[in-house]
Scaffold this active site. Structure first.
Site, PDB file in Angstrom:
ATOM      1  N   GLY A 190       2.837 -15.639   6.628  1.00  0.00           N
ATOM      2  CA  GLY A 190       2.144 -15.273   7.862  1.00  0.00           C
ATOM      3  C   GLY A 190       3.111 -14.955   8.998  1.00  0.00           C
ATOM      4  O   GLY A 190       4.296 -15.283   8.944  1.00  0.00           O
ATOM      5  N   ARG A 213       0.807  -1.229   0.000  1.00  0.00           N
ATOM      6  CA  ARG A 213       0.000   0.000   0.000  1.00  0.00           C
ATOM      7  C   ARG A 213       0.836   1.273   0.000  1.00  0.00           C
ATOM      8  O   ARG A 213       0.332   2.359  -0.256  1.00  0.00           O
ATOM      9  CB  ARG A 213      -0.954  -0.002   1.211  1.00  0.00           C
ATOM     10  CG  ARG A 213      -2.183  -0.852   0.967  1.00  0.00           C
ATOM     11  CD  ARG A 213      -3.025  -0.971   2.217  1.00  0.00           C
ATOM     12  NE  ARG A 213      -2.474  -1.958   3.137  1.00  0.00           N
ATOM     13  CZ  ARG A 213      -2.867  -2.108   4.400  1.00  0.00           C
ATOM     14  NH1 ARG A 213      -3.801  -1.304   4.899  1.00  0.00           N
ATOM     15  NH2 ARG A 213      -2.333  -3.024   5.163  1.00  0.00           N
ATOM     16  N   ALA A 226      29.415  43.725  -1.947  1.00  0.00           N
ATOM     17  CA  ALA A 226      28.197  43.225  -2.592  1.00  0.00           C
ATOM     18  C   ALA A 226      28.491  42.715  -3.994  1.00  0.00           C
ATOM     19  O   ALA A 226      29.253  43.327  -4.739  1.00  0.00           O
ATOM     20  CB  ALA A 226      27.159  44.341  -2.651  1.00  0.00           C
ATOM     21  N   GLY A 282      -6.586  -8.055  15.116  1.00  0.00           N
ATOM     22  CA  GLY A 282      -6.958  -9.253  15.852  1.00  0.00           C
ATOM     23  C   GLY A 282      -7.619  -8.839  17.162  1.00  0.00           C
ATOM     24  O   GLY A 282      -7.200  -7.868  17.801  1.00  0.00           O
TER      25      GLY A 282
HETATM   26  C1  UD1 Z   1      -1.258  -8.868  12.744  1.00  0.00           C
HETATM   27  C2  UD1 Z   1      -1.903  -9.771  13.796  1.00  0.00           C
HETATM   28  C3  UD1 Z   1      -3.124  -9.081  14.365  1.00  0.00           C
HETATM   29  C4  UD1 Z   1      -2.747  -7.742  14.937  1.00  0.00           C
HETATM   30  C5  UD1 Z   1      -2.022  -6.909  13.900  1.00  0.00           C
HETATM   31  C6  UD1 Z   1      -1.489  -5.670  14.539  1.00  0.00           C
HETATM   32  C7  UD1 Z   1      -1.459 -12.063  13.107  1.00  0.00           C
HETATM   33  C8  UD1 Z   1      -2.014 -13.291  12.489  1.00  0.00           C
HETATM   34  N1  UD1 Z   1      -2.253 -11.014  13.189  1.00  0.00           N
HETATM   35  O1  UD1 Z   1      -2.198  -8.740  11.711  1.00  0.00           O
HETATM   36  O2  UD1 Z   1      -3.725  -9.881  15.363  1.00  0.00           O
HETATM   37  O3  UD1 Z   1      -3.890  -7.068  15.410  1.00  0.00           O
HETATM   38  O4  UD1 Z   1      -0.931  -7.629  13.342  1.00  0.00           O
HETATM   39  O5  UD1 Z   1      -0.941  -4.838  13.582  1.00  0.00           O
HETATM   40  O6  UD1 Z   1      -0.318 -12.064  13.530  1.00  0.00           O
HETATM   41  N2  UD1 Z   1       5.088 -10.044   8.366  1.00  0.00           N
HETATM   42  C9  UD1 Z   1       6.170 -10.769   7.953  1.00  0.00           C
HETATM   43  N3  UD1 Z   1       5.982 -11.931   7.282  1.00  0.00           N
HETATM   44  C10 UD1 Z   1       4.745 -12.430   7.039  1.00  0.00           C
HETATM   45  C11 UD1 Z   1       3.638 -11.673   7.467  1.00  0.00           C
HETATM   46  C12 UD1 Z   1       3.826 -10.500   8.140  1.00  0.00           C
HETATM   47  O7  UD1 Z   1       7.314 -10.354   8.157  1.00  0.00           O
HETATM   48  O8  UD1 Z   1       4.665 -13.498   6.449  1.00  0.00           O
HETATM   49  C13 UD1 Z   1       5.304  -8.782   9.084  1.00  0.00           C
HETATM   50  C14 UD1 Z   1       4.825  -7.587   8.295  1.00  0.00           C
HETATM   51  O9  UD1 Z   1       5.881  -7.005   7.558  1.00  0.00           O
HETATM   52  C15 UD1 Z   1       4.351  -6.635   9.389  1.00  0.00           C
HETATM   53  C16 UD1 Z   1       3.932  -7.565  10.512  1.00  0.00           C
HETATM   54  O10 UD1 Z   1       4.533  -8.800  10.258  1.00  0.00           O
HETATM   55  O11 UD1 Z   1       5.380  -5.822   9.867  1.00  0.00           O
HETATM   56  C17 UD1 Z   1       2.436  -7.701  10.618  1.00  0.00           C
HETATM   57  O12 UD1 Z   1       1.959  -8.255   9.445  1.00  0.00           O
HETATM   58  P1  UD1 Z   1       0.540  -7.902   8.886  1.00  0.00           P
HETATM   59  O13 UD1 Z   1       0.279  -8.689   7.675  1.00  0.00           O
HETATM   60  O14 UD1 Z   1       0.405  -6.427   8.811  1.00  0.00           O
HETATM   61  O15 UD1 Z   1      -0.382  -8.464  10.059  1.00  0.00           O
HETATM   62  P2  UD1 Z   1      -1.887  -8.159  10.232  1.00  0.00           P
HETATM   63  O16 UD1 Z   1      -2.660  -8.976   9.282  1.00  0.00           O
HETATM   64  O17 UD1 Z   1      -2.116  -6.720  10.243  1.00  0.00           O
END
Ligand code: UD1
Ligand code: CA
Length: 486
Positions: free
Chosen positions: A85, A20, A386, A147
Site C-alpha cells: 500500500g 495492466r 549517381a 479516493g
Molecule cells: C491512490 C490513492 C487514491 C488516489 C489515487 C490517485 C491511496 C490509498 N489511494 O490510489 O486516493 O486517488 O492514488 O492516483 O493512497 N505504490 C507503491 N507501493 C505500494 C502501492 C502503490 O509504490 O505498495 C505506488 C504505485 O506504483 C503508484 C502509486 O503508488 O505509482 C499509486 O498506487 P496505486 O495502487 O495506483 O494507488 P491507487 O489505488 O490508484
C-alpha cells in the site's frame, strides 16, 4: 515564481506492479515524448531542491534503479519488497530519515505531466496556510477509482478510497491526486498508526490525513484546474493519450515561439527537441531525442530525425536520419537515409535514395542520387555521381575512403575502400576503383567498349532488331549530337 526554501524530502512512489501495461519493461520506464515517465517525476521533484530525493522501487527495481543512475546521481532509492500500500511505500521511502524535520512531498512516478512549478505552488500554499498536510485535489466528471475528498469547508477531514466509499461518498467529484505535502512529524505519527482495516487490506497513505485531523492538525487542499497534471498512466491506452496531450502542449509552445507546423495532428516532437523561429514543419514530421533545427529550416513531409542537428535554412524532405549533422543551407532528400556519423557541410547535398553512414561530406559537396556512402570523407565541392557505392566492408573489416576537394566521381562507380582520390581528380563512370587516384588524374577502371558491327543481321536475321537496324540511316540522334557540341 519567488524563491522557495527547499523541502526536506520528496518521496516518489514507483514500486507498483504496473500489471495492466503487460510489459517486461517497468511501467515508469515507458516513455512520454521521448523520456521515461520516471524522468519527469524526478525533474519535477528536483525543482523543490529537496535535501533528500527518494524513489521507492520494488517491481522490476533493477531496471528502475538503472534509469535513476542514468538520470541523476543525487537521487537515492529505497526498496519496498512487497507492495503493501501507499502508506507502507512512503514508510519504506523514509527509512533512515527518522529524524526528518520540515516538509515532505509525496508524488507518483507514473504522473508525467506534473510539473515542478505545480509542486512549488503546492508547497507555497501549504506554507502560507500553515497546514500540517496539504493534498492536491481536482474536480473531475468521472471520479471512478479515485479516493474521494471529505471536506468540512476549507478543512479536509479525510480521504475515502473508491472501494471503501458509501454511495453518498461515491457521488463526491473532488478526487485525491495522490500528491501531497506533509509536515514530517505529522507524517511520521500517521504512518506509525496505519492499519490494514479496509477493503483492500492495504496500508493507506490517505489514512495519515484522517489521523492528523483527529489530532488537531490542519489539513488543507490545493485544487488544480489542470487535470492532466494529476493523471496517472496505468495501461497503454492511457499512455497513448498522455503522449498525445504532451505532444499537443509541446507543439502549441513551439508555435507560440514562431515555428510553423502545417499539420499538428501528424507532427510529433520530443520534449528535448529545440527549434528556432521560422522553422517550417510539414506533415508527418517526427523529431526525436536531442534534435535541433536552425532558423528557417524546412523539414518534411514524412521525415523522422533522431538526435540530428539541422543548420539554418537547410531543407530535409522525406528523410530518416539519426545522430547526424546537416549544415546550414544544405539539402537532404527526398528518400534519404542518414545513419549515425553523417555530417553534411553547409550548402551540401544528399539526394534521393542515398544512404550515408559515418560520412563527412564537406561544404558544397554533393551526393545527389542512388548512392551508398559509408565510412567516407568527401571534401569541399566534390561531386559523387549517381549510383556510386563506397564498398567499405570486405566481410571482416570496415575501411574508409577519401575523395579530395572538387574531385569528380563518375556515375555507377565502386570505390573499394580504402582508397584516396586526390583533389581535382576524375573517376570515369562505371569504374571499380581499387587504387589511389592522384590529384588531377583521370582514373578509368573498367573494360573498354567493343561494338560487334552487324550482329543483329547475322544472329537475328529478319527479326524486329534486324529490321529496325536496316531502316536506320546511320546518323546519331540530334540531341546527342548537340550535347557533344557543348
Ligand atoms: C491512490 C490513492 C487514491 C488516489 C489515487 C490517485 C491511496 C490509498 N489511494 O490510489 O486516493 O486517488 O492514488 O492516483 O493512497 N505504490 C507503491 N507501493 C505500494 C502501492 C502503490 O509504490 O505498495 C505506488 C504505485 O506504483 C503508484 C502509486 O503508488 O505509482 C499509486 O498506487 P496505486 O495502487 O495506483 O494507488 P491507487 O489505488 O490508484
Ligand atoms: Ca493508480
Amino acid at each position: 515564481m519567488t524563491d522557495l526554501a527547499p523541502v526536506a524530502a520528496v518521496v516518489v512512489l514507483a514500486a507498483g506492479g504496473g500489471t495492466r501495461m503487460k510489459s517486461k519493461k517497468a511501467k515508469v520506464l515507458h516513455e512520454v515524448a521521448g523520456k521515461s515517465m520516471l524522468s519527469y517525476a524526478v525533474s519535477a521533484a528536483s525543482a523543490l531542491v529537496p535535501d533528500h530525493l527518494v524513489v521507492v522501487v520494488g517491481h522490476l527495481r533493477d531496471q528502475v534503479e538503472a534509469e535513476l543512475e542514468r538520470l541523476d546521481e543525487s537521487v537515492t532509492s529505497q526498496v519496498q519488497e512487497e507492495q503493501r500500500g501507499t502508506g507502507h511505500a512512503v514508510w519504506c521511502g523514509l527509512r533512515g530519515l527518522e529524524d526528518l524535520e520540515g516538509d515532505v512531498v509525496v508524488t507518483y512516478a507514473d504522473v508525467p505531466m506534473l510539473t515542478g512549478d505545480t509542486l512549488r505552488q503546492l508547497v507555497a500554499v501549504h506554507r502560507a496556510k500553515g497546514n500540517a498536510i496539504t493534498v492536491m485535489t481536482a474536480n473531475v466528471t468521472d471520479p471512478t477509482g479515485y479516493g474521494r475528498i471529505l471536506r468540512d469547508g476549507d478543512q479536509v477531514r479525510g480521504i475515502v478510497e473508491h472501494k471503501d466509499a458509501t454511495d453518498e461518498q461515491l457521488a463526491i467529484r473532488e478526487i485525491n491526486s495522490g500528491i501531497y505535502v506533509f509536515d514530517a512529524a505529522t507524517l511520521r505519527a500517521g504512518l506509525d498508526n496505519l492499519s490494514t482495516d479496509n477493503a483492500q487490506g492495504e496500508l493507506y497513505l490517505t489514512d495519515v490525513l484522517t489521523h492528523a485531523g483527529a489530532n488537531g492538525g490542519q489539513v488543507g487542499a490545493y485544487v488544480t484546474d489542470d487535470l492532466w497534471q494529476t493523471e496517472g498512466v496505468n495501461d497503454r491506452i492511457q499512455l497513448a493519450r498522455m503522449n498525445a496531450e504532451m505532444n499537443r502542449r509541446i507543439l502549441d509552445e513551439w508555435m507560440r515561439q514562431g515555428v510553423t507546423i502545417v499539420d499538428p495532428t501528424s507532427t510529433w516532437i520530443d520534449v528535448d527537441v529545440d527549434l528556432a523561429p521560422d522553422v517550417l514543419l510539414h506533415p508527418g514530421t517526427i523529431l526525436q531525442g536531442a534534435t535541433t533545427i536552425g532558423e528557417g529550416a524546412i523539414i518534411g513531409p514524412s521525415t523522422t530525425l533522431m538526435d540530428v542537428e539541422v543548420g539554418a535554412g537547410a531543407e530535409v524532405i522525406r528523410t530518416h536520419g539519426s545522430f547526424a549533422v546537416i549544415g546550414e543551407g544544405a539539402s537532404v532528400g527526398p528518400f534519404s537515409y542518414l545513419r549515425p556519423g553523417t555530417e553534411l557541410g553547409a550548402g551540401g547535398k544528399i539526394g534521393a535514395f542515398v544512404e550515408t553512414k559515418n560520412a563527412k561530406i564537406a561544404e558544397g559537396a554533393k551526393v545527389p542520387h542512388l548512392t551508398y556512402c559509408g565510412d567516407a570523407v568527401i571534401d569541399e565541392g566534390a561531386n559523387i555521381g549517381a549510383g556510386t557505392i563506397f564498398a567499405n566492408y570486405d566481410g571482416q573489416r570496415k575501411a574508409t575512403s577519401h575523395v579530395g576537394r572538387n574531385a569528380f566521381v563518375g556515375s555507377n562507380s565502386v570505390i573499394v575502400s580504402p582508397v584516396d582520390i586526390g583533389p581535382g581528380a576524375f573517376v570515369a563512370a562505371g569504374s571499380a576503383v581499387t587504387e589511389d587516384v592522384p590529384a588531377g588524374a583521370l582514373a578509368v577502371a573498367r573494360g573498354r567498349q567493343h561494338n560487334s558491327e552487324g550482329w543483329a543481321a547475322r544472329r537475328r536475321p529478319d527479326s524486329k532488331w534486324d529490321k529496325a537496324a536496316a531502316a536506320h540511316d546511320g546518323s546519331i540522334h540530334p540531341k546527342v549530337a548537340a550535347s557533344r557540341e557543348n
